[in-house]
Scaffold this active site. Structure first.
Site, PDB file in Angstrom:
ATOM      1  N   ARG A  51       0.810  -1.220   0.000  1.00  0.00           N
ATOM      2  CA  ARG A  51       0.000   0.000   0.000  1.00  0.00           C
ATOM      3  C   ARG A  51       0.851   1.282   0.000  1.00  0.00           C
ATOM      4  O   ARG A  51       0.476   2.272  -0.627  1.00  0.00           O
ATOM      5  CB  ARG A  51      -0.873  -0.039   1.265  1.00  0.00           C
ATOM      6  CG  ARG A  51      -2.012   0.919   1.260  1.00  0.00           C
ATOM      7  CD  ARG A  51      -2.780   0.754   2.553  1.00  0.00           C
ATOM      8  NE  ARG A  51      -3.785  -0.289   2.463  1.00  0.00           N
ATOM      9  CZ  ARG A  51      -5.032  -0.055   2.045  1.00  0.00           C
ATOM     10  NH1 ARG A  51      -5.397   1.147   1.698  1.00  0.00           N
ATOM     11  NH2 ARG A  51      -5.897  -1.039   1.991  1.00  0.00           N
ATOM     12  N   HIS A 177       6.777 -23.646   6.421  1.00  0.00           N
ATOM     13  CA  HIS A 177       8.232 -23.511   6.226  1.00  0.00           C
ATOM     14  C   HIS A 177       9.006 -24.669   6.847  1.00  0.00           C
ATOM     15  O   HIS A 177      10.159 -24.896   6.501  1.00  0.00           O
ATOM     16  CB  HIS A 177       8.741 -22.145   6.708  1.00  0.00           C
ATOM     17  CG  HIS A 177       8.947 -22.030   8.178  1.00  0.00           C
ATOM     18  ND1 HIS A 177       7.922 -21.810   9.055  1.00  0.00           N
ATOM     19  CD2 HIS A 177      10.069 -22.097   8.943  1.00  0.00           C
ATOM     20  CE1 HIS A 177       8.405 -21.740  10.286  1.00  0.00           C
ATOM     21  NE2 HIS A 177       9.702 -21.920  10.253  1.00  0.00           N
ATOM     22  N   LYS A 181      12.822 -27.030   5.645  1.00  0.00           N
ATOM     23  CA  LYS A 181      14.048 -27.211   6.436  1.00  0.00           C
ATOM     24  C   LYS A 181      14.796 -28.436   5.922  1.00  0.00           C
ATOM     25  O   LYS A 181      14.197 -29.484   5.696  1.00  0.00           O
ATOM     26  CB  LYS A 181      13.710 -27.391   7.920  1.00  0.00           C
ATOM     27  CG  LYS A 181      13.246 -26.097   8.585  1.00  0.00           C
ATOM     28  CD  LYS A 181      12.981 -26.332  10.065  1.00  0.00           C
ATOM     29  CE  LYS A 181      12.299 -25.148  10.698  1.00  0.00           C
ATOM     30  NZ  LYS A 181      13.201 -24.061  11.067  1.00  0.00           N
ATOM     31  N   HIS A 239       3.089 -27.336  11.663  1.00  0.00           N
ATOM     32  CA  HIS A 239       4.474 -27.829  11.690  1.00  0.00           C
ATOM     33  C   HIS A 239       4.594 -29.226  12.330  1.00  0.00           C
ATOM     34  O   HIS A 239       5.219 -30.123  11.771  1.00  0.00           O
ATOM     35  CB  HIS A 239       5.385 -26.861  12.442  1.00  0.00           C
ATOM     36  CG  HIS A 239       5.352 -25.451  11.925  1.00  0.00           C
ATOM     37  ND1 HIS A 239       5.177 -25.148  10.599  1.00  0.00           N
ATOM     38  CD2 HIS A 239       5.478 -24.251  12.549  1.00  0.00           C
ATOM     39  CE1 HIS A 239       5.213 -23.831  10.435  1.00  0.00           C
ATOM     40  NE2 HIS A 239       5.381 -23.266  11.609  1.00  0.00           N
TER      41      HIS A 239
HETATM   42  C1  BG6 Z   1       6.168 -19.986  12.936  1.00  0.00           C
HETATM   43  C2  BG6 Z   1       5.348 -19.682  14.157  1.00  0.00           C
HETATM   44  O1  BG6 Z   1       5.370 -20.585  11.952  1.00  0.00           O
HETATM   45  O2  BG6 Z   1       7.226 -20.873  13.291  1.00  0.00           O
HETATM   46  C3  BG6 Z   1       6.213 -19.088  15.244  1.00  0.00           C
HETATM   47  O3  BG6 Z   1       4.310 -18.772  13.817  1.00  0.00           O
HETATM   48  C4  BG6 Z   1       7.397 -19.978  15.530  1.00  0.00           C
HETATM   49  O4  BG6 Z   1       5.456 -18.891  16.439  1.00  0.00           O
HETATM   50  C5  BG6 Z   1       8.127 -20.329  14.243  1.00  0.00           C
HETATM   51  O5  BG6 Z   1       8.269 -19.277  16.404  1.00  0.00           O
HETATM   52  C6  BG6 Z   1       9.209 -21.364  14.509  1.00  0.00           C
HETATM   53  O6  BG6 Z   1       9.976 -21.525  13.356  1.00  0.00           O
HETATM   54  P1  BG6 Z   1      11.516 -21.929  13.434  1.00  0.00           P
HETATM   55  O7  BG6 Z   1      11.915 -22.039  11.999  1.00  0.00           O
HETATM   56  O8  BG6 Z   1      12.210 -20.837  14.177  1.00  0.00           O
HETATM   57  O9  BG6 Z   1      11.571 -23.228  14.168  1.00  0.00           O
END
Ligand code: BG6
Length: 482
Positions: A51, A177, A181, A239
């Site tokens: 924006r 994500h 890893k 996760h």
């Molecule tokens: C994120 C969460 O998806 O993953 C966070 O929203 C968390 O709360 C993070 O801290 C942890 O990711 P990583 O890669 O640091 O283990």
């Protein structure tokens, strides 16, 4: 060993929310590292869209600042200037009409188009509709969406339906994500590229599995998001669920997006509902140097959990009788993520020493990525047959030299996969919905019961009740340590 970089084709990548936190911390520094590695052509374009009214030059300076701050790059880095030449900016109103023609005029034909939705989920529908309506996206375009993907089954279904109005499933890349890893991908390599483990990988030989994702950080600074999510929505539904799937799934017939995701989906569907006795939720209170959750979240009455531990049963032939224990929490005593598979003891001991001899395979996801297999050997020296358990320890950084240490960040890998058109490490819509279908009743029970999470001290290993979850099964959590 030399790292192999497989170059991707030329692309235009538009980052909606290009001025936001995720873009600054992860997406832009990650792209810079891939650029440095020579993974994409220097004709590629990265266009920030947000924006804020600013021009290309101002956004380039913003990107420079972000890459320096979060990518650990020196200010005057020469390559950074070359990278910034690929960057452009469009001021856009995601839910209005401003900026869309400008964006359209920037897109080149004959290259891959990817659109990263690094914005609030409430804007996904607006953006998807305008990308299609203005003819900016075509049948080859890809969209990338961030978590949270809904906050329950109903909202996840709505989101899937919204995106499906303009894009087919093969165009939608839902990021978790954790799947990017390096060591998480290694779970599949360990299981499916070795014959050693797979014959033992079932309830006949495995006693139980522990999955731990412990963090030292609290929620200060992101309390307004976190307080509406809690550990179950923020970590477990996505996760931890993905880690569980990779450990529990059947071998896919091929390392192919749908083959892998079909197998993960079967695991999620086989999860038994979790009753109140099999789950503990906690909330950190002030301890040591650390402030309490309610202070960090700026909500004195909050009942949101910053910790969850649970016993999960998988109702299928492979896992019946071997429970999975999951735990995750904030402000714990160390940052560590690991998966520990404890095998059963041999059926009969020929030694009379009474030493327990359950083998254990520990896969450390972070930090110090590696694997550790505990095996029994004879203690060296005279004095009879004394047994001792020793670790066969493999830290990937040591075993692989620099290649092991120089692992790309999850986002780098995943963004390049988007450009490559490889969905293996992204969640399919039905997977996300199945995961919500399993977590929804847990959340509903907490909400209707109006229970409070168990307190635990900041900097501790979590609430006492979580210990009891395993004690009553005559098992113990592994210690949380870095
Ligand atoms: C994120 C969460 O998806 O993953 C966070 O929203 C968390 O709360 C993070 O801290 C942890 O990711 P990583 O890669 O640091 O283990």
């Amino acid at each position: 060993m030399v790292s192999r970089v497989i170059p991707v084709d030329d692309f235009d990548l538009v980052i909606f929310g290009g001025t936001g936190d995720l873009a600054h911390r992860k997406i832009l520094p990650g792209l810079y590292r891939r650029f440095l590695a020579g993974q994409f052509p220097d004709t590629a374009r990265i266009i920030g869209a947000a924006r804020t009214k600013q021009d290309d030059a101002a956004f380039r300076e913003e990107v420079r600042g972000a890459v320096v701050k979060f990518g650990g790059v020196p200010e005057g880095d020469e390559n950074l200037t070359a990278f910034l030449n690929l960057i452009g900016y469009v001021a856009i109103d995601a839910s209005g009409e401003d900026g869309w023609q400008d964006l359209k005029s920037r897109m080149r034909s004959g290259v891959i188009h990817a659109f990263y939705f690094s914005v609030a989920p409430s804007l996904f529908g607006d953006i998807a509709q305008r990308l299609a309506g203005y003819g900016i996206a075509d049948a080859d375009s890809r969209i990338v969406v961030e978590k949270p993907f809904g906050r329950d089954l109903t909202t996840a279904r709505e989101l899937n339906a919204t995106l499906a109005r303009h894009f087919v499933e093969e165009q939608i890349y839902r990021i978790d994500h954790y799947l990017g890893k390096e060591t998480v991908q290694n779970l599949m390599a360990v299981r499916f590229a070795n014959i050693l483990f797979e014959p033992l990988w079932n309830a006949q030989y495995v006693d139980h599995v522990q999955i731990t994702v412990a963090e030292t950080v609290g929620v200060a600074g992101r309390g307004s998001y976190y307080d509406r999510s809690g550990a179950i929505r923020d970590m477990v539904q996505n996760h931890l669920m993905q880690l569980l799937c990779l450990i529990a799934m059947e071998p896919p017939y091929h390392f192919d997006p749908n083959a892998v995701r079909d197998e993960k989906l079967k695991v999620i569907r086989a999860l038994e509902p979790v009753g109140p006795d099999d789950i503990v939720r906690g909330q950190y209170q002030a301890g040591g140097e650390g402030a309490a959750y309610v202070t960090d979240a700026e909500n004195p009455d909050s009942r949101t959990e910053s910790y969850v531990a649970m016993k999960v049963r998988i109702a299928n032939w492979r896992w019946q009788g071997a429970p999975f224990y999951l735990r995750t929490g904030k402000k714990l005593r160390a940052r560590t993520s690991e998966i520990a598979i404890t095998f059963k003891e041999p059926p009969h001991s020929i030694f009379d020493d009474g030493v327990p001899r359950a083998n254990q395979l520990v896969i450390r996801l972070q930090p110090n990525e590696g694997m550790n297999l505990k095996v029994m050997i004879k203690e060296p020296g005279p004095g009879g047959m004394r047994l001792v358990q020793v670790p066969l320890d493999m830290t990937f950084a040591e075993a692989l030299g620099n290649d092991g240490a120089d692992v790309p960040d999850a986002y780098e890998r995943l963004i390049m996969d988007v450009i490559r058109g490889n969905q293996t490490l992204f969640m399919r819509g039905d997977e996300v919905e199945a995961a919500w279908a399993w977590t929804d009743p847990i959340i509903e029970a907490w909400e209707t019961g109006k229970t409070r999470p168990e307190p635990y001290d900041a900097g501790s290993s979590g609430p006492e009740e979580a210990l009891r979850l395993l004690h009553r099964d005559n098992r113990r959590w592994r210690e949380i340590r870095a």
